[in-house]
Design a protein around this motif. Structure first.
Motif, short mmCIF file in Angstrom:
data_model
loop_
_atom_site.label_atom_id
_atom_site.label_comp_id
_atom_site.label_asym_id
_atom_site.label_seq_id
_atom_site.Cartn_x
_atom_site.Cartn_y
_atom_site.Cartn_z
N MET A 211 -8.34 -0.57 -9.90
CA MET A 211 -7.23 -1.52 -10.02
C MET A 211 -5.89 -0.84 -9.80
O MET A 211 -5.02 -1.34 -9.07
N ALA A 212 -5.72 0.32 -10.44
CA ALA A 212 -4.45 1.04 -10.36
C ALA A 212 -4.16 1.50 -8.93
O ALA A 212 -3.06 1.28 -8.40
N LEU A 213 -5.13 2.14 -8.29
CA LEU A 213 -4.90 2.69 -6.95
C LEU A 213 -4.81 1.59 -5.89
O LEU A 213 -4.04 1.71 -4.94
N LEU A 214 -5.58 0.52 -6.08
CA LEU A 214 -5.51 -0.60 -5.15
C LEU A 214 -4.15 -1.28 -5.25
O LEU A 214 -3.52 -1.62 -4.23
N SER A 215 -3.67 -1.48 -6.47
CA SER A 215 -2.35 -2.08 -6.67
C SER A 215 -1.25 -1.16 -6.16
O SER A 215 -0.26 -1.62 -5.56
N LEU A 216 -1.43 0.15 -6.37
CA LEU A 216 -0.45 1.12 -5.87
C LEU A 216 -0.39 1.08 -4.35
O LEU A 216 0.71 1.09 -3.76
N GLY A 217 -1.55 1.05 -3.71
CA GLY A 217 -1.58 1.02 -2.25
C GLY A 217 -0.90 -0.21 -1.69
O GLY A 217 -0.06 -0.13 -0.79
N LEU A 218 -1.25 -1.39 -2.23
CA LEU A 218 -0.62 -2.63 -1.76
C LEU A 218 0.87 -2.64 -2.08
O LEU A 218 1.70 -3.09 -1.27
N GLY A 219 1.22 -2.13 -3.26
CA GLY A 219 2.63 -2.12 -3.67
C GLY A 219 3.50 -1.28 -2.77
O GLY A 219 4.59 -1.70 -2.37
N ILE A 220 3.04 -0.08 -2.41
CA ILE A 220 3.88 0.78 -1.57
C ILE A 220 3.91 0.30 -0.12
O ILE A 220 4.86 0.59 0.61
N ILE A 221 2.88 -0.44 0.30
CA ILE A 221 2.94 -1.06 1.64
C ILE A 221 4.06 -2.08 1.68
O ILE A 221 4.91 -2.08 2.58
N PHE A 222 4.09 -2.97 0.68
CA PHE A 222 5.16 -3.98 0.63
C PHE A 222 6.52 -3.33 0.39
O PHE A 222 7.53 -3.76 0.94
N SER A 223 6.55 -2.28 -0.44
CA SER A 223 7.80 -1.58 -0.69
C SER A 223 8.38 -1.00 0.59
O SER A 223 9.58 -1.05 0.83
N SER A 224 7.51 -0.43 1.41
CA SER A 224 7.96 0.17 2.67
C SER A 224 8.45 -0.88 3.66
O SER A 224 9.46 -0.69 4.34
#
Length: 296
Positions: free
Chosen positions: A187-200
Motif C-alpha cells: 500500500m505504502a509503495l504503491l501510493s508513493l509511486g502514484l503520488g510522485i507520478i502525479f506530483s511530477s
C-alpha cells in the motif's frame, strides 16, 4: 539536480592546492536513487515526519483524538448508507467491523496519494533554497501517514477483539494475518509511486490536482471498501481486480475475519503493479526534479 553536498577541504586550501572532498554530479540514470544519501539525511526525514504528524492536530481542541473520530464517523456513515439503506451484504461479518476494516486501509491509501501529489508545488520554496534528496519529502509523507495508520489500526483491533470474543462469533481469523505488514508495505509503495507520478506531472499540468482529488473518490468505489468482492458480478469482477488496491483491501479483511476472497494470484498482481508504478514514478520524478523550478 545533484546528489551530493559540496564540502571544501581547508587544509588543502592552505597548502595552495585546493581540492573538493565531495563533488556534486547530476543524476544520469533513470532509476538513480542514492539510498546512502537518503540515509545520511535521515534526521531531516524524521524531522519532516514529526512536522507532518504534529501539524495534523496542532491548534485543534481535540488534538490526536481526531485520528479516532474520523474513521469512526466514516464507518458510521457507511453503516447507515450502505448497510441500512442500500442493504449491501457484508459476507456475514458484523457491519461495523466490515466497514472499519475498509476505512482503515483506504484512509492510509488516500492520504498518501493526496499529500505526495503536492510534493513539488507545496515545497517549491524549500527546494529553491537548500539541497537535500527531493524524494525525502514524499517518503516523509508516507511514513507520517504510517504512524496515523498504526493508531487507526489499534482502533480496528479493539473492535475486532470485541467481536472475536463474543459468544457465537462469526469471525474466523487465519494465518494470513502474518501478511498484514506485507500488505501495508505494498500500500505504502504503491501510493508513493502514484503520488510522485502525479506530483511530477502537476508541476506543468495543474489540472491534474483536481483530477486526482476527484479520482480518489471514484477509486474508492472501484475498490471493495464498502462492499465485498463476492457481491460483484462474475462478468465485471475483473474490472475491480484490475485495481491493484482491491486485492490488498480484500486480503486485509479476509485475514482478520475469514470472510471474503483471497488469491495469491491477485496479491501477486498487486505487488507487480507496485513495482512497475514505483519504478515509473522514480523515473519521472528524477527527470522532473532537474527542471521543475522553471515551471512550478
Amino acid at each position: 539536480m545533484t546528489t551530493e553536498q559540496i564540502k571544501f577541504n581547508p587544509e588543502a586550501d592552505i597548502a595552495g592546492n585546493s581540492e573538493w572532498t565531495t563533488v556534486i554530479q547530476p543524476k544520469r540514470g533513470w532509476l538513480d536513487i542514492d539510498l546512502k544519501e537518503i540515509w545520511r539525511y535521515r534526521d531531516l526525514l524524521m524531522l519532516l515526519v514529526k512536522r507532518d504528524f504534529v501539524a495534523f492536530y496542532k491548534q485543534t481542541i481535540l488534538g490526536p483524538v481526531w485520528f479516532f473520530i474520523q474513521p469512526l464517523l466514516t464507518t458510521l456513515m457507511f453503516l447507515v448508507v450502505f448497510g441500512r439503506i442500500a442493504r449491501l451484504s457484508t459476507d456475514g461479518v458484523p457491519p461495523i467491523l466490515f466497514y472499519l476494516a475498509g476505512v482503515t486501509c483506504w484512509s492510509y491509501i488516500s492520504e498518501c496519494l493526496t499529500k505526495t501529489s503536492d510534493t513539488f508545488i507545496t515545497n517549491a520554496n524549500i527546494f529553491g533554497k537548500v539541497y537535500f534528496p527531493r524524494v525525502v519529502i514524499p517518503a516523509a509523507v508516507v511514513i507520517s501517514n504510517l504512524v496515523r495508520f498504526s493508531i487507526q489500526l489499534c482502533l480496528f483491533l479493539s473492535v475486532w477483539v470485541y467481536y472475536l470474543t463474543r459468544t457465537g462469533s462469526t469471525i474466523h481469523p487465519n494465518r494470513m494475518i502474518l501478511l498484514v505488514p506485507f500488505l501495508v508495505l505494498i500500500m505504502a509503495l504503491l501510493s508513493l509511486g502514484l503520488g510522485i507520478i502525479f506530483s511530477s506531472l502537476t508541476t506543468k499540468y495543474r489540472d491534474l490536482r483536481f483530477l486526482l482529488t476527484f479520482g480518489i473518490q471514484l477509486l474508492m468505489y472501484a475498490t471493495p471498501v464498502v462492499y465485498p468482492l463476492s457481491l460483484t458480478s462474475e462478468k465485471y469482477r475483473w474490472l475491480i481486480l484490475a485495481n491493484p488496491f482491491s486485492a490488498l483491501v480484500e486480503t486485509f479483511r479476509y485475514a482478520f475475519t475469514g470472510s471474503g476472497t483471497f488469491s495469491w494470484y491477485n496479491l501477486g498482481y498487486s505487488a507487480l503493479c507496485m513495482l512497475v508504478i514505483l519504478a515509473t514514478g522514480i523515473i519521472i520524478f528524477n527527470k522532473v526534479e532537474r527542471t521543475f523550478m522553471d515551471t512550478v
